[in-house]
Design an enzyme around this catalytic site. Structure first.
Site, PDB file in Angstrom:
ATOM      1  N   ASN A   7     -15.387  12.310   0.930  1.00  0.00           N
ATOM      2  CA  ASN A   7     -14.010  12.356   1.404  1.00  0.00           C
ATOM      3  C   ASN A   7     -13.471  13.758   1.138  1.00  0.00           C
ATOM      4  O   ASN A   7     -13.105  14.083   0.011  1.00  0.00           O
ATOM      5  CB  ASN A   7     -13.222  11.285   0.635  1.00  0.00           C
ATOM      6  CG  ASN A   7     -11.770  11.199   1.073  1.00  0.00           C
ATOM      7  OD1 ASN A   7     -11.293  12.014   1.877  1.00  0.00           O
ATOM      8  ND2 ASN A   7     -11.057  10.226   0.536  1.00  0.00           N
ATOM      9  N   ARG A  91     -15.293  10.314   5.437  1.00  0.00           N
ATOM     10  CA  ARG A  91     -13.950   9.944   5.865  1.00  0.00           C
ATOM     11  C   ARG A  91     -13.413  11.071   6.737  1.00  0.00           C
ATOM     12  O   ARG A  91     -13.426  12.233   6.333  1.00  0.00           O
ATOM     13  CB  ARG A  91     -13.054   9.768   4.643  1.00  0.00           C
ATOM     14  CG  ARG A  91     -11.670   9.359   5.018  1.00  0.00           C
ATOM     15  CD  ARG A  91     -10.835   9.083   3.802  1.00  0.00           C
ATOM     16  NE  ARG A  91      -9.519   8.643   4.210  1.00  0.00           N
ATOM     17  CZ  ARG A  91      -8.546   8.390   3.375  1.00  0.00           C
ATOM     18  NH1 ARG A  91      -8.742   8.510   2.089  1.00  0.00           N
ATOM     19  NH2 ARG A  91      -7.381   7.994   3.818  1.00  0.00           N
ATOM     20  N   HIS A 180      -4.432   5.576   7.516  1.00  0.00           N
ATOM     21  CA  HIS A 180      -4.814   4.600   6.472  1.00  0.00           C
ATOM     22  C   HIS A 180      -5.631   3.467   7.084  1.00  0.00           C
ATOM     23  O   HIS A 180      -5.674   2.362   6.524  1.00  0.00           O
ATOM     24  CB  HIS A 180      -3.577   3.948   5.801  1.00  0.00           C
ATOM     25  CG  HIS A 180      -2.828   4.834   4.874  1.00  0.00           C
ATOM     26  ND1 HIS A 180      -1.452   4.735   4.743  1.00  0.00           N
ATOM     27  CD2 HIS A 180      -3.233   5.812   4.027  1.00  0.00           C
ATOM     28  CE1 HIS A 180      -1.052   5.635   3.857  1.00  0.00           C
ATOM     29  NE2 HIS A 180      -2.110   6.287   3.407  1.00  0.00           N
ATOM     30  N   ARG A 241       6.903  13.193   2.202  1.00  0.00           N
ATOM     31  CA  ARG A 241       7.120  13.191   3.661  1.00  0.00           C
ATOM     32  C   ARG A 241       8.377  12.394   4.018  1.00  0.00           C
ATOM     33  O   ARG A 241       8.639  11.352   3.415  1.00  0.00           O
ATOM     34  CB  ARG A 241       5.920  12.554   4.371  1.00  0.00           C
ATOM     35  CG  ARG A 241       4.712  13.433   4.383  1.00  0.00           C
ATOM     36  CD  ARG A 241       3.504  12.720   4.963  1.00  0.00           C
ATOM     37  NE  ARG A 241       2.441  12.681   3.976  1.00  0.00           N
ATOM     38  CZ  ARG A 241       1.388  11.879   4.019  1.00  0.00           C
ATOM     39  NH1 ARG A 241       1.234  11.039   5.020  1.00  0.00           N
ATOM     40  NH2 ARG A 241       0.489  11.902   3.077  1.00  0.00           N
ATOM     41  N   GLU A 384     -11.301   1.874  -0.041  1.00  0.00           N
ATOM     42  CA  GLU A 384     -11.671   2.611   1.174  1.00  0.00           C
ATOM     43  C   GLU A 384     -13.135   3.055   1.131  1.00  0.00           C
ATOM     44  O   GLU A 384     -13.814   3.052   2.150  1.00  0.00           O
ATOM     45  CB  GLU A 384     -10.736   3.814   1.348  1.00  0.00           C
ATOM     46  CG  GLU A 384      -9.328   3.379   1.742  1.00  0.00           C
ATOM     47  CD  GLU A 384      -8.283   4.446   1.537  1.00  0.00           C
ATOM     48  OE1 GLU A 384      -7.978   4.752   0.358  1.00  0.00           O
ATOM     49  OE2 GLU A 384      -7.765   4.977   2.525  1.00  0.00           O
TER      50      GLU A 384
HETATM   51  P1  ADP Z   1      -2.824   8.498  -2.198  1.00  0.00           P
HETATM   52  O1  ADP Z   1      -1.941   8.183  -1.026  1.00  0.00           O
HETATM   53  O2  ADP Z   1      -2.850   9.956  -2.545  1.00  0.00           O
HETATM   54  O3  ADP Z   1      -4.174   7.833  -2.143  1.00  0.00           O
HETATM   55  P2  ADP Z   1      -2.257   6.562  -4.246  1.00  0.00           P
HETATM   56  O4  ADP Z   1      -2.483   5.383  -3.385  1.00  0.00           O
HETATM   57  O5  ADP Z   1      -3.212   6.830  -5.361  1.00  0.00           O
HETATM   58  O6  ADP Z   1      -2.041   7.875  -3.423  1.00  0.00           O
HETATM   59  O7  ADP Z   1      -0.805   6.395  -4.881  1.00  0.00           O
HETATM   60  C1  ADP Z   1      -0.220   7.341  -5.700  1.00  0.00           C
HETATM   61  C2  ADP Z   1       1.180   6.852  -6.058  1.00  0.00           C
HETATM   62  O8  ADP Z   1       1.079   5.626  -6.797  1.00  0.00           O
HETATM   63  C3  ADP Z   1       1.948   7.825  -6.938  1.00  0.00           C
HETATM   64  O9  ADP Z   1       3.256   8.023  -6.415  1.00  0.00           O
HETATM   65  C4  ADP Z   1       2.028   7.097  -8.248  1.00  0.00           C
HETATM   66  O10 ADP Z   1       3.213   7.366  -8.905  1.00  0.00           O
HETATM   67  C5  ADP Z   1       2.031   5.652  -7.824  1.00  0.00           C
HETATM   68  N1  ADP Z   1       1.722   4.784  -8.967  1.00  0.00           N
HETATM   69  C6  ADP Z   1       0.571   4.677  -9.632  1.00  0.00           C
HETATM   70  N2  ADP Z   1       0.722   3.815 -10.693  1.00  0.00           N
HETATM   71  C7  ADP Z   1       2.006   3.387 -10.661  1.00  0.00           C
HETATM   72  C8  ADP Z   1       2.803   2.512 -11.462  1.00  0.00           C
HETATM   73  N3  ADP Z   1       2.286   1.892 -12.517  1.00  0.00           N
HETATM   74  N4  ADP Z   1       4.076   2.334 -11.117  1.00  0.00           N
HETATM   75  C9  ADP Z   1       4.621   2.973 -10.065  1.00  0.00           C
HETATM   76  N5  ADP Z   1       3.940   3.796  -9.275  1.00  0.00           N
HETATM   77  C10 ADP Z   1       2.655   4.015  -9.565  1.00  0.00           C
END
Ligand code: ADP
Length: 397
Positions: A7, A91, A180, A241, A384
Site C-alpha cells: 500500500n 492498493r 474506501h 478535508r 483492507e
Molecule cells: P486512515 O483514514 O488514515 O486509515 P484511521 O481509520 O486509522 O485513518 O483513523 C484514524 C482516526 O481514528 C484518527 O482521527 C484517530 O483519532 C481516530 N481514533 C483512533 N482511536 C480512537 C479513539 N479511541 N477514540 C476516538 N478516535 C479514535
C-alpha cells in the site's frame, strides 16, 4: 499460498505478508518519509523486536528494494526466498470508469492508472511506482491492482452523475467514483457473516469513519451510493478535508484571497475539516479530550462531524428501500463509543437504539444495538489488507 500486500501512500509504504492457507499475517512493516530526509523501514515480526533500517530512499522503487531485503533478511526475514511469494496485491486509489474489479496488472492497466493521476495526484503516481518497482525487482511475479474506486462501480447513473453540463462528463469523465471501496467491500462480506445471513439478503449502511470518512449504502452486497465523489474530498467532514460545502465558498475565497486552484485544493484537503474548525488537531482523540475540558471549537468540530454522519445515514436509509443494519468501522468507527453514541442518538423513531453497555467496546466485532432495535447496529473492524490478499489470490489461482 503467500501473498504480499503493498500500500503505497504519497510518502509512505505499508506492506504485509499473509499466509492465505489460514489468512494469518506472517510479518508486516512500514517505510516512512520516502523522498524526505530521515527515511526508514520498520519491519515487524511477531515475537521479535522490530527491525529498523535507516537509509536514504528517494522514491518508492528504492523503498521497495528495502522491503524485499527486509523480508528475506537472514536474521529478521520472513521468507527464505522470494519464490515463496505467489503474488503481490497493490492498493491503488483511482481506477476511473474502466476498472471496476481487481485486475492482474498489464501495460493497459498501468496506462489506466496513469490516466487517472489527474483525479488522484497524491496517490496514483506512488501506486504505479510501487507496481513498476515490483515488476523490475521480481520479474514474472504476478501483480494485482485493487482499486479504492472499484466496489462503487455498481452505482446507477442517476447517483454517480453530477448535475452540471453533461459535456464535462463526456469530456473529462467527471462523475462520482467513491473511495474506501476495499474497506466497504470487506464489510459487505463480513457483516452478513457476523449476522448469520446471506450477503444478498440484507441492505445496510457501512460507516467508515477514520482520518478520511465515507458512508456507503449497500444493497444486497452491491454499492448503491457512497459519500465520496470524484475525489475523496466530497461528503463528510473529515480530519483535514472539508467534505460538502457550497461550491461558491470555493470561488469566493479564491477571488478574495487571490488563490490559485492548487492553493485552494490544499486548503480544502489539508487545512479544513476537524482541523480547520477546531484550530487544534485532526485527531479525534485530541478533539474528544479537548471538548471534555471545555474547548468550544473542538466541541463544534465534533458536533459538525456527527451531524454530517447522521445526515448521510438518514439519506442512505431512505435510499435503501429498507435498511437492516448499520456497521461502524475505521479508526473512529471502531474505537470511539462517544461518536457512535452521538450519531445514533435520538434515532429511536426510525428504529435505531444503541445499548450503552454493548457500545462500550473498542476495536472488536460486536452488536451494539438493543435487542428491540429494528435496525441492528454493529462494530466491524475493517481489514483492507485481507480483502486485497483475497482478491489477489482469487485472480492468480
Ligand atoms: P486512515 O483514514 O488514515 O486509515 P484511521 O481509520 O486509522 O485513518 O483513523 C484514524 C482516526 O481514528 C484518527 O482521527 C484517530 O483519532 C481516530 N481514533 C483512533 N482511536 C480512537 C479513539 N479511541 N477514540 C476516538 N478516535 C479514535
Amino acid at each position: 499460498m503467500k501473498i504480499l500486500i503493498i500500500n503505497c501512500g504519497s510518502s509512505s509504504l505499508k506492506y504485509q505478508l499473509m499466509d492465505m492457507d489460514n489468512e494469518t499475517i506472517i510479518g508486516k512493516g512500514l517505510v516512512e518519509r520516502i523522498g524526505i530526509p530521515g527515511s526508514r523501514i520498520i519491519h515487524e515480526v511477531e515475537g521479535m523486536n522490530d527491525y529498523i533500517v535507516e537509509a536514504s530512499m528517494n522514491d518508492h522503487k528504492e523503498a521497495i528494494k528495502y522491503v524485499f531485503d527486509a523480508i528475506t533478511d537472514e536474521k529478521h526475514g520472513i521468507v527464505k526466498s522470494l519464490d515463496e511469494i505467489s503474488g503481490i496485491g497493490h492498493r491503488v486509489l483511482h481506477g476511473g470508469e474502466k476498472l471496476s474489479e481487481p485486475v492482474i496488472v498489464t501495460d493497459e492497466v498501468k496506462e489506466i492508472i496513469k490516466e487517472n493521476i489527474k483525479f488522484g495526484p497524491l496517490h496514483n503516481p506512488g501506486n504505479l511506482m510501487g507496481i513498476e518497482a515490483c515488476e523490475e525487482i521480481v520479474p514474472g511475479k504476478p501483480n494485482v491492482a485493487v482499486f479504492d474506486t472499484a466496489f462503487h462501480q455498481t452505482m446507477p447513473d442517476y447517483i454517480y452523475m453530477y448535475p452540471i453540463p453533461y459535456e464535462y462528463y463526456k469530456k473529462y469523465a467527471i462523475r462520482k467514483y467513491g473511495f474506501h471501496g476495499t474497506s466497504h467491500k470487506y464489510i459487505s462480506y463480513r457483516l452478513p457473516e457476523v449476522m448469520g445471513v446471506g450477503r444478498e439478503e440484507i441492505n445496510f449502511v457501512s460507516c467508515h469513519l477514520g482520518n478520511g470518512s465515507s458512508l456507503a449504502a449497500i444493497r444486497k452486497g452491491k454499492c448503491y451510493d457512497t459519500s465520496m465523489g470524484l475525489t475523496p474530498l466530497e461528503g463528510l467532514e473529515m480530519g483535514t478535508r472539508s467534505g460538502n460545502i457550497d461550491p461558491t465558498v470555493v470561488t469566493f475565497i479564491m477571488e478574495e484571497e487571490n488563490l490559485t486552484p492548487q492553493q485552494m485544493n490544499t486548503i480544502l484537503n489539508k487545512e479544513s475539516g476537524a482541523l480547520g474548525v477546531s484550530g487544534l488537531s485532526s485527531d479525534f482523540r485530541d478533539l474528544e479530550d479537548a471538548a471534555d475540558e471545555g474547548n468550544e471549537r473542538a466541541k463544534l468540530a465534533l458536533d459538525m462531524f456527527v451531524i454530517r454522519v447522521k445526515r448521510f445515514l438518514g439519506a442512505y436509509i431512505a435510499e435503501l428501500d429498507g435498511c437492516d443494519a448499520i456497521a461502524f468501522t475505521g479508526g473512529i468507527g471502531e474505537n470511539s463509543k462517544t461518536i457512535r453514541d452521538m450519531v445514533c442518538k435520538d434515532l429511536e423513531h426510525i428504529g435505531i437504539k444503541i445499548d450503552p453497555e454493548r457500545n462500550d467496546i473498542r476495536g472488536k466485532e460486536q452488536l451494539i444495538s438493543t435487542d428491540d432495535s429494528k435496525i441492528k447496529v454493529y462494530v466491524v473492524p475493517t481489514n483492507e489488507e485481507l480483502m486485497i490478499a483475497r482478491d489477489t489470490m482469487n485472480l492468480i489461482k
